[in-house]
Design a protein around this motif. Structure first.
Motif, PDB file in Angstrom:
ATOM      1  N   ASP A 204      -9.606  11.923   4.503  1.00  0.00           N
ATOM      2  CA  ASP A 204      -8.593  12.717   3.818  1.00  0.00           C
ATOM      3  C   ASP A 204      -8.054  13.821   4.724  1.00  0.00           C
ATOM      4  O   ASP A 204      -6.844  14.076   4.774  1.00  0.00           O
ATOM      5  CB  ASP A 204      -9.183  13.322   2.542  1.00  0.00           C
TER       6      ASP A 204
ATOM      7  N   ARG B 226       2.260   9.176  -1.722  1.00  0.00           N
ATOM      8  CA  ARG B 226       1.968   8.288  -2.853  1.00  0.00           C
ATOM      9  C   ARG B 226       3.004   7.173  -3.016  1.00  0.00           C
ATOM     10  O   ARG B 226       2.855   6.309  -3.890  1.00  0.00           O
ATOM     11  CB  ARG B 226       1.886   9.104  -4.149  1.00  0.00           C
TER      12      ARG B 226
ATOM     13  N   MET C  77       0.837  -1.198   0.000  1.00  0.00           N
ATOM     14  CA  MET C  77       0.000   0.000   0.000  1.00  0.00           C
ATOM     15  C   MET C  77       0.870   1.245   0.000  1.00  0.00           C
ATOM     16  O   MET C  77       2.012   1.232   0.479  1.00  0.00           O
ATOM     17  CB  MET C  77      -0.899   0.029   1.241  1.00  0.00           C
ATOM     18  N   SER C  78       0.306   2.332  -0.478  1.00  0.00           N
ATOM     19  CA  SER C  78       0.982   3.622  -0.382  1.00  0.00           C
ATOM     20  C   SER C  78       0.953   4.100   1.075  1.00  0.00           C
ATOM     21  O   SER C  78       0.195   3.586   1.912  1.00  0.00           O
ATOM     22  CB  SER C  78       0.294   4.655  -1.268  1.00  0.00           C
TER      23      SER C  78
ATOM     24  N   TYR D 245      -0.259   6.903   1.981  1.00  0.00           N
ATOM     25  CA  TYR D 245      -1.599   7.453   2.191  1.00  0.00           C
ATOM     26  C   TYR D 245      -2.576   6.352   2.575  1.00  0.00           C
ATOM     27  O   TYR D 245      -3.342   6.486   3.548  1.00  0.00           O
ATOM     28  CB  TYR D 245      -2.072   8.162   0.914  1.00  0.00           C
ATOM     29  N   ASP D 246      -2.552   5.252   1.858  1.00  0.00           N
ATOM     30  CA  ASP D 246      -3.509   4.177   2.113  1.00  0.00           C
ATOM     31  C   ASP D 246      -3.248   3.497   3.454  1.00  0.00           C
ATOM     32  O   ASP D 246      -4.195   3.066   4.131  1.00  0.00           O
ATOM     33  CB  ASP D 246      -3.481   3.149   0.985  1.00  0.00           C
ATOM     34  N   ASN D 247      -1.994   3.382   3.837  1.00  0.00           N
ATOM     35  CA  ASN D 247      -1.702   2.834   5.161  1.00  0.00           C
ATOM     36  C   ASN D 247      -2.263   3.724   6.268  1.00  0.00           C
ATOM     37  O   ASN D 247      -2.838   3.228   7.245  1.00  0.00           O
ATOM     38  CB  ASN D 247      -0.190   2.667   5.350  1.00  0.00           C
TER      39      ASN D 247
ATOM     40  N   LYS E  95     -15.366   9.810   3.729  1.00  0.00           N
ATOM     41  CA  LYS E  95     -14.187   9.999   2.892  1.00  0.00           C
ATOM     42  C   LYS E  95     -13.516  11.342   3.145  1.00  0.00           C
ATOM     43  O   LYS E  95     -12.281  11.429   3.202  1.00  0.00           O
ATOM     44  CB  LYS E  95     -14.596   9.883   1.420  1.00  0.00           C
TER      45      LYS E  95
ATOM     46  N   ALA F  46      -4.742   5.785   5.944  1.00  0.00           N
ATOM     47  CA  ALA F  46      -6.205   5.822   5.838  1.00  0.00           C
ATOM     48  C   ALA F  46      -6.858   4.517   6.271  1.00  0.00           C
ATOM     49  O   ALA F  46      -8.044   4.505   6.628  1.00  0.00           O
ATOM     50  CB  ALA F  46      -6.593   6.139   4.389  1.00  0.00           C
ATOM     51  N   PHE F  47      -6.115   3.423   6.272  1.00  0.00           N
ATOM     52  CA  PHE F  47      -6.710   2.097   6.489  1.00  0.00           C
ATOM     53  C   PHE F  47      -7.514   1.994   7.788  1.00  0.00           C
ATOM     54  O   PHE F  47      -8.653   1.497   7.773  1.00  0.00           O
ATOM     55  CB  PHE F  47      -5.625   1.015   6.446  1.00  0.00           C
TER      56      PHE F  47
ATOM     57  N   ARG G 138       4.965   3.739  -2.194  1.00  0.00           N
ATOM     58  CA  ARG G 138       4.681   2.462  -1.537  1.00  0.00           C
ATOM     59  C   ARG G 138       5.524   2.331  -0.272  1.00  0.00           C
ATOM     60  O   ARG G 138       6.702   2.674  -0.260  1.00  0.00           O
ATOM     61  CB  ARG G 138       4.957   1.292  -2.473  1.00  0.00           C
TER      62      ARG G 138
ATOM     63  N   ARG H 254     -10.818   3.870   7.149  1.00  0.00           N
ATOM     64  CA  ARG H 254     -11.686   3.192   6.187  1.00  0.00           C
ATOM     65  C   ARG H 254     -12.301   1.943   6.794  1.00  0.00           C
ATOM     66  O   ARG H 254     -13.475   1.624   6.554  1.00  0.00           O
ATOM     67  CB  ARG H 254     -10.891   2.826   4.937  1.00  0.00           C
TER      68      ARG H 254
END
Length: 364
Positions: free
Chosen positions: A113, A130, A92-93, A95-97, A109, A99-100, A132, A103
């Protein structure tokens, strides 16, 4: 956020023959930042894992406010925990880590953010959002793990188990400041486990000192430094730690060897004691004045801004912190003086009193 209350909580890994954590009753107050400080093996991580639910205590009960959670698994306690080494989804990026956790709990949403960008900005991760996670060095990965623990705005507590171990030393000072800033922003209850006194003293509202599976003292950083209630606290906090000398109470006088160093204001019974005084407060002179203890100089550490003069009082080492450029010579005999308001008396390692001036004379 919640008060975390332990009632008679203790843990043994061998059926009660020995205690990794001796039964204790303690409350971590909501919205405060705590450091849990102590040497390796003293029970810090065991205590943290009991609070998080990774370990069920051998005895006692745990409450989050008025809700008992002793048997509740980690997922049901609404806590965030950051471990000593990075725990991330490497593909994951960043950001996604970050956000996980949000989420996974169905946050809107827009709020996700907002929280991700706020935490990433505070932790200096903006330019990496962005990228990884597997492409980051271990220190940056741990900072992302730290961000994942801090990104949720509504948790009972955030538990941090030596989170800066793999972080570059140059970043540690900055990150500690950022943690305090995030704490002010979120109002989380933070419990930060460390064996590093600098981390503890610069980060926490209150430092809880653990040794041998028991809490020996808790208080604000200045209180622990200036007024240690236990010899271990005096040794463990400070660089170098508190000096300790064997002494004797004879009548109302405290005596080191044949030298009277002060009197006893608290009517302590006669007998052996140990006096404790920090190097910062020891005064060293070349004159034989009373009260004072003769000491032989054995070396000087030139620290730049100050000197540490190492001496021996009989067979016992004593350190005095002096101004830089001191001219004391090895094997010279000097005299050490202990200020009454900064010198404490200990029996069985527990503080039992303080030194008082000797017959109205100052002690340094």
């Amino acid at each position: 956020m919640a008060d975390i209350r332990l009632e008679g909580v203790g843990h043994s890994y061998d059926g009660g023959e020995t205690w990794a954590l001796k039964p204790m009753t303690w409350t971590w107050q909501s919205a405060r930042a705590y450091a849990l400080l102590g040497p390796s093996g003293c029970g810090k991580t065991t205590l943290l894992n009991i609070i998080s639910g990774l370990i069920t205590p051998t005895v006692g009960k745990i409450y989050f406010d008025d809700r008992e959670v002793t048997g509740v698994p980690t997922a049901g306690r609404n806590i965030a925990q950051v471990f000593q080494f990075p725990v991330l989804y490497e593909e994951m990026s960043v950001y996604d880590n970050l956000a996980f956790p949000l989420r996974n709990r169905k946050y809107p949403k827009k709020e996700i953010d907002q929280r991700v960008r706020q935490v990433s900005r505070l932790l200096g991760l903006d330019h990496l959002l962005r990228r990884r996670s597997r492409r980051l060095d271990p220190g940056r990965q741990q900072i992302v793990s730290l961000g994942r623990g801090l990104v949720r705005s509504q948790v009972a507590a955030v538990l941090l188990d030596e989170p800066l171990t793999v972080v570059d030393p140059a970043l540690k000072w900055t990150l500690r400041s950022k943690l305090k800033e995030i704490h002010r922003d979120t109002g989380h209850t933070l419990i930060y486990v460390t064996h590093d006194q600098t981390e503890a003293l610069t980060f926490a509202d209150e430092v809880v000192v653990l040794n041998g599976g028991a809490i020996v003292q808790a208080g604000e950083p200045a209180e622990l430094f200036l007024s240690p209630a236990h010899e271990f606290v005096g040794h463990f906090i400070g660089s170098p730690g508190m000096n300790v000398l064997p002494a004797e109470i004879v009548g109302d006088v405290v005596r080191v060897g044949q030298a009277d160093v002060g009197s006893v204001p608290d009517r302590l019974p006669p007998g052996p004691v140990r006096i404790g005084v920090r190097p910062e407060f020891v005064r060293i002179t070349g004159e034989r004045t009373s009260p004072g203890v003769a000491a032989r100089v054995v070396g000087i550490d030139r620290m730049g801004a100050y000197d540490l003069v190492h001496t021996m009082v009989g067979e016992h080492p004593m350190i005095a912190r002096t101004e830089a450029g001191s001219a004391y010579e090895p094997d010279a005999v000097e005299f050490l003086h202990f200020p009454a308001d900064r010198t404490f008396l200990f029996r069985d390692e527990v503080r039992c009193g303080s030194l008082a001036p000797l017959n109205g004379r100052g002690t340094g």
